[in-house]
Design a protein around this motif. Structure first.
Motif, PDB file in Angstrom:
ATOM      1  N   ARG A  61     -27.227  -4.001  39.079  1.00 50.77           N
ATOM      2  CA  ARG A  61     -28.446  -4.770  38.874  1.00 50.77           C
ATOM      3  C   ARG A  61     -28.504  -5.239  37.421  1.00 50.77           C
ATOM      4  N   VAL A  62     -28.899  -6.510  37.203  1.00 49.81           N
ATOM      5  CA  VAL A  62     -29.055  -7.009  35.839  1.00 49.81           C
ATOM      6  C   VAL A  62     -30.162  -6.218  35.154  1.00 49.81           C
ATOM      7  N   PRO A  63     -30.132  -6.105  33.835  1.00 49.79           N
ATOM      8  CA  PRO A  63     -31.191  -5.386  33.114  1.00 49.79           C
ATOM      9  C   PRO A  63     -32.554  -6.053  33.306  1.00 49.79           C
ATOM     10  N   VAL A  64     -33.612  -5.259  33.138  1.00 53.58           N
ATOM     11  CA  VAL A  64     -34.967  -5.734  33.388  1.00 53.58           C
ATOM     12  C   VAL A  64     -35.318  -6.945  32.514  1.00 53.58           C
ATOM     13  N   ALA A  65     -34.937  -6.947  31.252  1.00 55.42           N
ATOM     14  CA  ALA A  65     -35.269  -8.081  30.375  1.00 55.42           C
ATOM     15  C   ALA A  65     -34.615  -9.367  30.873  1.00 55.42           C
ATOM     16  N   GLN A  66     -33.383  -9.274  31.314  1.00 55.80           N
ATOM     17  CA  GLN A  66     -32.682 -10.446  31.838  1.00 55.80           C
ATOM     18  C   GLN A  66     -33.325 -10.912  33.145  1.00 55.80           C
ATOM     19  N   ALA A  67     -33.724  -9.974  33.990  1.00 58.07           N
ATOM     20  CA  ALA A  67     -34.388 -10.324  35.241  1.00 58.07           C
ATOM     21  C   ALA A  67     -35.733 -11.000  34.974  1.00 58.07           C
ATOM     22  N   MET A  68     -36.479 -10.502  33.969  1.00 55.66           N
ATOM     23  CA  MET A  68     -37.775 -11.109  33.621  1.00 55.66           C
ATOM     24  C   MET A  68     -37.601 -12.557  33.183  1.00 55.66           C
ATOM     25  N   ARG A  69     -36.671 -12.783  32.276  1.00 55.69           N
ATOM     26  CA  ARG A  69     -36.432 -14.149  31.800  1.00 55.69           C
ATOM     27  C   ARG A  69     -35.982 -15.055  32.948  1.00 55.69           C
ATOM     28  N   GLY A  70     -35.106 -14.523  33.796  1.00 48.57           N
ATOM     29  CA  GLY A  70     -34.607 -15.303  34.929  1.00 48.57           C
ATOM     30  C   GLY A  70     -35.696 -15.641  35.930  1.00 48.57           C
ATOM     31  N   ALA A  71     -36.587 -14.693  36.204  1.00 51.86           N
ATOM     32  CA  ALA A  71     -37.684 -14.935  37.141  1.00 51.86           C
ATOM     33  C   ALA A  71     -38.569 -16.062  36.625  1.00 51.86           C
ATOM     34  N   ALA A  72     -38.947 -15.995  35.351  1.00 53.67           N
ATOM     35  CA  ALA A  72     -39.815 -17.022  34.763  1.00 53.67           C
ATOM     36  C   ALA A  72     -39.118 -18.380  34.736  1.00 53.67           C
ATOM     37  N   ARG A  73     -37.872 -18.399  34.293  1.00 57.09           N
ATOM     38  CA  ARG A  73     -37.143 -19.672  34.176  1.00 57.09           C
ATOM     39  C   ARG A  73     -36.946 -20.330  35.535  1.00 57.09           C
ATOM     40  N   GLN A  74     -36.492 -19.577  36.516  1.00 60.72           N
ATOM     41  CA  GLN A  74     -36.205 -20.156  37.825  1.00 60.72           C
ATOM     42  C   GLN A  74     -37.473 -20.613  38.548  1.00 60.72           C
ATOM     43  N   LEU A  75     -38.549 -19.832  38.448  1.00 59.61           N
ATOM     44  CA  LEU A  75     -39.805 -20.256  39.061  1.00 59.61           C
ATOM     45  C   LEU A  75     -40.329 -21.516  38.363  1.00 59.61           C
ATOM     46  N   THR A  78     -59.264 -22.969  32.857  1.00 57.21           N
ATOM     47  CA  THR A  78     -57.961 -23.374  33.376  1.00 57.21           C
ATOM     48  C   THR A  78     -57.612 -22.496  34.579  1.00 57.21           C
ATOM     49  N   ILE A  79     -57.089 -23.114  35.640  1.00 59.58           N
ATOM     50  CA  ILE A  79     -56.741 -22.377  36.857  1.00 59.58           C
ATOM     51  C   ILE A  79     -55.320 -21.829  36.725  1.00 59.58           C
ATOM     52  N   MET A  80     -55.226 -20.511  36.869  1.00 63.55           N
ATOM     53  CA  MET A  80     -53.953 -19.793  36.796  1.00 63.55           C
ATOM     54  C   MET A  80     -53.587 -19.298  38.188  1.00 63.55           C
ATOM     55  N   ALA A  81     -52.327 -18.939  38.364  1.00 62.46           N
ATOM     56  CA  ALA A  81     -51.888 -18.341  39.621  1.00 62.46           C
ATOM     57  C   ALA A  81     -50.847 -17.265  39.326  1.00 62.46           C
ATOM     58  N   THR A  82     -50.854 -16.253  40.161  1.00 62.78           N
ATOM     59  CA  THR A  82     -49.829 -15.217  40.108  1.00 62.78           C
ATOM     60  C   THR A  82     -48.880 -15.454  41.267  1.00 62.78           C
ATOM     61  N   TYR A  83     -47.601 -15.569  40.951  1.00 65.86           N
ATOM     62  CA  TYR A  83     -46.568 -15.729  41.969  1.00 65.86           C
ATOM     63  C   TYR A  83     -45.717 -14.474  42.033  1.00 65.86           C
ATOM     64  N   ARG A  84     -45.433 -14.002  43.242  1.00 61.61           N
ATOM     65  CA  ARG A  84     -44.511 -12.891  43.460  1.00 61.61           C
ATOM     66  C   ARG A  84     -43.128 -13.499  43.678  1.00 61.61           C
ATOM     67  N   VAL A  85     -42.184 -13.122  42.825  1.00 58.72           N
ATOM     68  CA  VAL A  85     -40.830 -13.671  42.845  1.00 58.72           C
ATOM     69  C   VAL A  85     -39.852 -12.559  43.232  1.00 58.72           C
ATOM     70  N   THR A  86     -38.985 -12.841  44.191  1.00 59.37           N
ATOM     71  CA  THR A  86     -37.966 -11.893  44.621  1.00 59.37           C
ATOM     72  C   THR A  86     -36.613 -12.361  44.097  1.00 59.37           C
ATOM     73  N   LEU A  87     -35.917 -11.440  43.414  1.00 60.70           N
ATOM     74  CA  LEU A  87     -34.598 -11.725  42.846  1.00 60.70           C
ATOM     75  C   LEU A  87     -33.564 -10.800  43.453  1.00 60.70           C
ATOM     76  N   ASP A  88     -32.330 -11.280  43.561  1.00 63.23           N
ATOM     77  CA  ASP A  88     -31.256 -10.387  44.001  1.00 63.23           C
ATOM     78  C   ASP A  88     -30.795  -9.532  42.822  1.00 63.23           C
ATOM     79  N   SER A  89     -29.797  -8.694  43.027  1.00 68.16           N
ATOM     80  CA  SER A  89     -29.358  -7.774  41.976  1.00 68.16           C
ATOM     81  C   SER A  89     -28.758  -8.495  40.773  1.00 68.16           C
ATOM     82  N   GLN A  90     -28.331  -9.741  40.959  1.00 67.78           N
ATOM     83  CA  GLN A  90     -27.765 -10.518  39.855  1.00 67.78           C
ATOM     84  C   GLN A  90     -28.808 -11.400  39.171  1.00 67.78           C
ATOM     85  N   GLY A  91     -30.074 -11.307  39.601  1.00 65.13           N
ATOM     86  CA  GLY A  91     -31.148 -12.056  38.966  1.00 65.13           C
ATOM     87  C   GLY A  91     -31.363 -13.447  39.526  1.00 65.13           C
ATOM     88  N   GLN A  92     -30.752 -13.751  40.675  1.00 60.48           N
ATOM     89  CA  GLN A  92     -30.930 -15.070  41.285  1.00 60.48           C
ATOM     90  C   GLN A  92     -32.147 -15.056  42.193  1.00 60.48           C
TER      91      GLN A  92
END
Length: 107
Positions: free
Chosen positions: A22-36, A74-88
């Motif tokens: 599994r990618v490290p948590v910091a890398q997964a966080m950045r990837g989740a935000a960037r990809q979404l 300002t209207i905000m939203a929370t999105y639940r993002v699912t990533l695989d073990s490689q952060g995709q």
């Protein structure tokens, strides 16, 4: 006693089959935000939660959906993002919407 040839690949026994690391948590966080952000066409504000899963990660990402004046409206939203073990990114779902200035009140 038999010798094992070091050039022979191991067989797929339960001892030799491993899940991808599994990618490290910091890398997964950045990837989740960037990809979404790429999918929604907006820059996420924050990643408010990260959870490891057996197959990767689940993240909650905060996104501006509609800019209002004053900024606290300002209207905000929370999105639940699912990533695989490689952060995709595998999928995402909007969990809820709220005004930026709104406090948590037991949802």
């Amino acid at each position: 006693m038999t010798s094992i040839d070091p050039d022979t690949p191991p067989t797929d026994t339960p001892e030799n089959t491993e899940r991808p690391r599994r990618v490290p948590v910091a890398q997964a966080m950045r990837g989740a935000a960037r990809q979404l952000g790429e999918l929604l066409g907006t820059a996420p504000e924050a990643v408010s939660a990260m959870q490891p899963t057996p197959d990767g990660w689940v993240a909650d990402v905060e996104v501006v959906e509609l800019v209002r004046v004053p900024e606290t409206m300002t209207i905000m939203a929370t999105y639940r993002v699912t990533l695989d073990s490689q952060g995709q990114l595998l999928g995402y779902e909007r969990q809820h919407r709220y005004a930026r200035g709104q406090l948590d009140r037991g949802r």
